[in-house]
Write a protein that holds these residues in place. Structure first.
Motif, PDB file in Angstrom:
ATOM      1  N   LEU A  34       0.854  -1.182   0.000  1.00 35.37           N
ATOM      2  CA  LEU A  34       0.000   0.000   0.000  1.00 35.37           C
ATOM      3  C   LEU A  34       0.892   1.233   0.000  1.00 35.37           C
ATOM      4  N   CYS A  35       0.757   2.043  -1.029  1.00 28.61           N
ATOM      5  CA  CYS A  35       1.575   3.245  -1.168  1.00 28.61           C
ATOM      6  C   CYS A  35       0.790   4.461  -0.681  1.00 28.61           C
ATOM      7  N   LEU A  36       1.405   5.229   0.194  1.00 28.30           N
ATOM      8  CA  LEU A  36       0.787   6.416   0.780  1.00 28.30           C
ATOM      9  C   LEU A  36       1.487   7.632   0.209  1.00 28.30           C
ATOM     10  N   SER A 167      13.321   6.586  -0.761  1.00 24.27           N
ATOM     11  CA  SER A 167      14.019   7.088  -1.950  1.00 24.27           C
ATOM     12  C   SER A 167      14.793   8.383  -1.718  1.00 24.27           C
ATOM     13  N   ILE A 168      14.692   8.972  -0.513  1.00 20.61           N
ATOM     14  CA  ILE A 168      15.333  10.265  -0.278  1.00 20.61           C
ATOM     15  C   ILE A 168      16.825  10.212  -0.612  1.00 20.61           C
ATOM     16  N   LYS A 173      16.875   4.998 -10.611  1.00 21.69           N
ATOM     17  CA  LYS A 173      17.350   3.644 -10.929  1.00 21.69           C
ATOM     18  C   LYS A 173      17.799   2.924  -9.665  1.00 21.69           C
ATOM     19  N   LEU A 174      18.526   3.618  -8.796  1.00 20.04           N
ATOM     20  CA  LEU A 174      19.001   3.019  -7.552  1.00 20.04           C
ATOM     21  C   LEU A 174      17.823   2.682  -6.634  1.00 20.04           C
ATOM     22  N   ASN A 199       8.603   9.827  -4.328  1.00 23.02           N
ATOM     23  CA  ASN A 199       8.894   9.442  -5.708  1.00 23.02           C
ATOM     24  C   ASN A 199       7.753   8.558  -6.208  1.00 23.02           C
ATOM     25  N   VAL A 200       6.653   9.211  -6.540  1.00 22.68           N
ATOM     26  CA  VAL A 200       5.402   8.507  -6.815  1.00 22.68           C
ATOM     27  C   VAL A 200       5.528   7.573  -8.014  1.00 22.68           C
TER      28      VAL A 200
END
Length: 237
Positions: A34-36, A167-168, A173-174, A199-200
């Protein structure tokens, strides 16, 4: 109907008397990612920290497997199979990766005789750990530090993983290289993941469901494919 892994009912959380979440209801289902998403200050990180017992609630309920948690504490949640990858990675720069993992196993209460096998299992999920295992965390790149943070969270072999902005500071790609092994593990084990992410575009690639938040409230629930169009996403921000 199967109970949600984690659920809130009328949750109220705030700082300095000002509510960030006010009567917040949500549910993380078994076996889903689940992405918030939402703008800065929407209350996403506050929700994760509250679910893991790092921020106290003022009112409302937090339920684990349908059971009301009167007290929410990180150690008890870890024992119950919930783990957190914190925002900013939370690694100690002066410790080696080996020392970090050793401390993580102690904190998770993993019996000494099980620790070698547990470490081997984590490295099978994140094999890159082996390449910098004896280095101090402060000498690692941002991506390597994030691998350490995720590896530490996996030590308890959680059935529910909370990830706060992984992702901060990372290139897309990483970020994908980090998330794909977690997605593979999740699909193999049925683990539930609550992913808070800015990073949606990249996050949607590994998500099953999306919740959009604004000013402490849910304004939309959708499937990733419903938000694939950038124009639709921009309307929500």
């Amino acid at each position: 109907m199967t109970a949600a892994v984690l659920q809130t009912d009328g949750l109220v959380v705030g700082y300095g008397g000002r509510p960030v979440l006010d009567g917040f209801d949500f549910a993380l289902r078994p076996g889903e990612v689940l992405c918030l998403i939402g703008h800065n200050g929407a209350g996403k990180s506050t929700l994760l920290k509250t679910l893991f017992g790092l921020v106290p609630r003022q009112a409302g309920r937090i339920l684990l497997d349908g059971r009301d948690l009167a007290v929410v504490q990180p150690r008890a949640l870890t024992a119950a199979g919930v783990s957190l990858v914190p925002e900013g990675r939370g690694v100690f720069p002066g410790l080696t990766v080996a020392e970090t993992m050793s401390m993580g196993m102690w904190a998770a209460g993993i019996p000494k005789e099980q620790r070698p096998q547990r470490l081997e299992w984590v490295m099978s999920v994140l094999p890159a750990l082996k390449t910098f295992y004896q280095q101090r965390a402060g000498t690692l790149s941002g991506g390597q530090q994030q691998i350490v943070s995720i590896g530490r969270a996996l030590l308890s072999q959680p059935r529910c993983l909370l990830m706060d902005e992984p992702s901060i500071g990372l290139a897309p790609k990483l970020f994908q290289d980090l998330l794909q092994p977690i997605r593979t593990l999740q699909q193999r084990t049925g683990m539930s993941i609550l992913l808070v992410e800015q990073n949606v575009k990249e996050a949607l690639k590994i998500s099953d469901r999306v919740i959009v938040m604004k000013s402490g409230a849910i304004i939309r629930e959708a499937l990733p494919q419903d938000l694939a169009d950038n124009a639709k996403l921009m309307e929500l921000y």
